[in-house]
Scaffold this motif. Structure first.
Motif, PDB file in Angstrom:
ATOM      1  N   UNK A 255       0.836  -1.197   0.000  1.00  0.00           N
ATOM      2  CA  UNK A 255       0.000   0.000   0.000  1.00  0.00           C
ATOM      3  C   UNK A 255       0.875   1.252   0.000  1.00  0.00           C
ATOM      4  N   UNK A 256       0.528   2.179  -0.860  1.00  0.00           N
ATOM      5  CA  UNK A 256       1.322   3.397  -1.053  1.00  0.00           C
ATOM      6  C   UNK A 256       0.406   4.613  -1.002  1.00  0.00           C
ATOM      7  N   UNK A 257       0.799   5.679  -0.288  1.00  0.00           N
ATOM      8  CA  UNK A 257      -0.027   6.899  -0.271  1.00  0.00           C
ATOM      9  C   UNK A 257      -0.051   7.550  -1.659  1.00  0.00           C
ATOM     10  N   UNK A 258      -1.258   7.770  -2.176  1.00  0.00           N
ATOM     11  CA  UNK A 258      -1.469   8.477  -3.435  1.00  0.00           C
ATOM     12  C   UNK A 258      -2.525   9.538  -3.164  1.00  0.00           C
ATOM     13  N   UNK A 259      -2.126  10.801  -3.101  1.00  0.00           N
ATOM     14  CA  UNK A 259      -3.073  11.839  -2.714  1.00  0.00           C
ATOM     15  C   UNK A 259      -3.570  11.563  -1.311  1.00  0.00           C
ATOM     16  N   UNK A 260      -4.892  11.512  -1.140  1.00  0.00           N
ATOM     17  CA  UNK A 260      -5.477  11.254   0.174  1.00  0.00           C
ATOM     18  C   UNK A 260      -5.880   9.799   0.385  1.00  0.00           C
ATOM     19  N   UNK A 261      -5.432   8.922  -0.503  1.00  0.00           N
ATOM     20  CA  UNK A 261      -5.778   7.507  -0.352  1.00  0.00           C
ATOM     21  C   UNK A 261      -4.508   6.666  -0.278  1.00  0.00           C
ATOM     22  N   UNK A 262      -4.704   5.412   0.147  1.00  0.00           N
ATOM     23  CA  UNK A 262      -3.623   4.428   0.140  1.00  0.00           C
ATOM     24  C   UNK A 262      -4.015   3.346  -0.850  1.00  0.00           C
ATOM     25  N   UNK A 263      -3.168   3.132  -1.841  1.00  0.00           N
ATOM     26  CA  UNK A 263      -3.488   2.226  -2.940  1.00  0.00           C
ATOM     27  C   UNK A 263      -2.522   1.047  -2.945  1.00  0.00           C
ATOM     28  N   UNK A 264      -3.064  -0.172  -3.116  1.00  0.00           N
ATOM     29  CA  UNK A 264      -2.220  -1.370  -3.211  1.00  0.00           C
ATOM     30  C   UNK A 264      -1.530  -1.367  -4.574  1.00  0.00           C
ATOM     31  N   UNK A 265      -0.200  -1.441  -4.578  1.00  0.00           N
ATOM     32  CA  UNK A 265       0.566  -1.377  -5.813  1.00  0.00           C
ATOM     33  C   UNK A 265       0.953  -2.766  -6.329  1.00  0.00           C
ATOM     34  N   UNK A 266       0.495  -3.817  -5.642  1.00  0.00           N
ATOM     35  CA  UNK A 266       0.739  -5.185  -6.134  1.00  0.00           C
ATOM     36  C   UNK A 266      -0.473  -6.049  -5.807  1.00  0.00           C
ATOM     37  N   UNK A 267      -0.948  -6.774  -6.840  1.00  0.00           N
ATOM     38  CA  UNK A 267      -2.071  -7.696  -6.672  1.00  0.00           C
ATOM     39  C   UNK A 267      -1.578  -9.103  -6.964  1.00  0.00           C
ATOM     40  N   UNK A 268      -1.851 -10.026  -6.068  1.00  0.00           N
ATOM     41  CA  UNK A 268      -1.472 -11.423  -6.274  1.00  0.00           C
ATOM     42  C   UNK A 268      -2.745 -12.253  -6.328  1.00  0.00           C
ATOM     43  N   UNK A 269      -2.978 -12.875  -7.479  1.00  0.00           N
ATOM     44  CA  UNK A 269      -4.162 -13.704  -7.678  1.00  0.00           C
ATOM     45  C   UNK A 269      -3.805 -15.150  -7.356  1.00  0.00           C
ATOM     46  N   UNK A 270      -4.594 -15.759  -6.483  1.00  0.00           N
ATOM     47  CA  UNK A 270      -4.332 -17.130  -6.040  1.00  0.00           C
ATOM     48  C   UNK A 270      -5.517 -18.039  -6.358  1.00  0.00           C
ATOM     49  N   UNK A 271      -5.193 -19.289  -6.668  1.00  0.00           N
ATOM     50  CA  UNK A 271      -6.228 -20.296  -6.871  1.00  0.00           C
ATOM     51  C   UNK A 271      -6.794 -20.706  -5.520  1.00  0.00           C
ATOM     52  N   UNK A 272      -7.832 -21.538  -5.537  1.00  0.00           N
ATOM     53  CA  UNK A 272      -8.460 -21.960  -4.289  1.00  0.00           C
ATOM     54  C   UNK A 272      -7.504 -22.725  -3.392  1.00  0.00           C
ATOM     55  N   UNK A 273      -6.471 -23.356  -3.994  1.00  0.00           N
ATOM     56  CA  UNK A 273      -5.504 -24.097  -3.178  1.00  0.00           C
ATOM     57  C   UNK A 273      -4.383 -23.202  -2.663  1.00  0.00           C
ATOM     58  N   UNK A 274      -4.474 -21.893  -2.916  1.00  0.00           N
ATOM     59  CA  UNK A 274      -3.473 -20.953  -2.439  1.00  0.00           C
ATOM     60  C   UNK A 274      -2.300 -20.757  -3.369  1.00  0.00           C
ATOM     61  N   UNK A 275      -2.256 -21.468  -4.503  1.00  0.00           N
ATOM     62  CA  UNK A 275      -1.137 -21.329  -5.438  1.00  0.00           C
ATOM     63  C   UNK A 275      -1.224 -20.009  -6.190  1.00  0.00           C
ATOM     64  N   UNK A 276      -0.098 -19.347  -6.329  1.00  0.00           N
ATOM     65  CA  UNK A 276      -0.052 -18.086  -7.069  1.00  0.00           C
ATOM     66  C   UNK A 276      -0.228 -18.349  -8.556  1.00  0.00           C
TER      67      UNK A 276
END
Length: 301
Positions: A255-276
């Protein structure tokens, strides 16, 4: 829109219409990133959610939907997500960023965790609107949407055959860029009361969310998991209405401050078994971009 990101991966990486040699990503009919199904060998049965995530199953979401008052329509000032907005900024603060342009580097992983390839694209969005986005790939492929209107172009030439892929990809990328603020729209989403759960023996707060629909239509469902103390978002569980789509989850990191918000700069998508299965890194985010009135709309044909 996306099941843990449990949905299926939409052609999440921009593709050239016919000659591209980049690996294609498996998708579901409703166009959310699937967890790398294209590279995985056929499974005898769909993967089940890990025991630690049993509270995030599709059945749980359906149970909540059937409870009287399970999802209540609330005004902006009464949203159960108010603690979350205090942690990362209000919907008004997010909308105040206006037009944004951000680089997205997407890496796709196979079922063994090995990288299948990567793509880069520029994502332009109007954060004051829920569905105005434009994706520009280095190969001159452009996807755009303005409300329900969607278009796909390659080197300035319209490709109607890519519009379904464009709709799906713009939908999931646009939602993740606007999480959690998109869920403040009580006309589009119903949000349940805060609940507590354990994720790998770690306390988390959960908000169950349903997309509002008309008639007998069943909408996608989501779960937003947050830190119990700060209420900062950590995971978005996606439970698609499409029975062909698989549940998945997205972890929000850096999470990084951008203006007045905090935005996640990395998204990790995982399967139901937790695998990336998919990872998206955001970079060089610019706000207050002035886009022409029809910048996101389909060009005249």
């Amino acid at each position: 829109m996306l099941a843990v990101l449990g949905l299926a991966l939409v052609g999440c990486l921009p593709q050239a219409p016919a000659s591209s040699t980049q690996p294609r990503i498996a998708t579901t009919p409703n166009g959310w990133p699937a967890a790398g199904q294209a590279a995985a060998p056929p499974a005898a049965t769909p993967p089940e959610a890990p025991p630690s995530a049993t509270t995030a199953t599709t059945e749980a979401a359906r149970d909540l939907a059937s409870e009287p008052g399970g999802f209540a329509s609330r005004g902006p000032t009464a949203s159960p997500l108010e603690p979350v907005f205090l942690a990362v900024g209000s919907p008004a603060d997010a909308a105040g960023l206006g037009g944004v342009r951000v680089g997205e580097r997407t890496v796709v992983f196979d079922h063994r965790g090995a990288s299948m390839g990567e793509r880069t694209a520029s994502h332009e969005a109007d954060l004051a609107r829920p569905n105005r986005d434009r994706l520009l790939a280095p190969n001159e492929q452009v996807f755009g949407r303005d409300g329900q209107a969607v278009f796909a172009q390659y080197r300035g030439i319209a490709f109607p055959g890519l519009e379904a892929e464009a709709r799906d990809e713009l939908a999931w990328r646009g939602l993740l860029l606007r999480t959690p603020w998109a869920f403040a729209d009580s006309s589009a989403y119903a949000v349940g009361a805060r609940e507590e759960l354990l994720w790998d023996d770690r306390p988390m707060s959960r908000f169950r969310i349903a997309r509002r629909t008309t008639g007998n239509e069943v909408g996608d469902r989501y779960e937003l998991w947050c830190e119990p103390g700060s209420s900062e978002p950590r995971v978005l569980v996606i439970l698609p209405a499409d029975p062909a789509a698989r549940a998945c989850r997205v972890r929000f990191l850096e999470f990084t401050p951008i203006g007045n918000v905090r935005l996640a700069m990395r998204w990790v998508v995982e399967a139901a078994d937790g695998a990336r299965r998919l990872e998206v890194e955001l970079s060089d985010l610019r706000t207050s971009q002035a886009f022409a009135p029809r910048h996101f709309a389909p060009p005249p044909r």
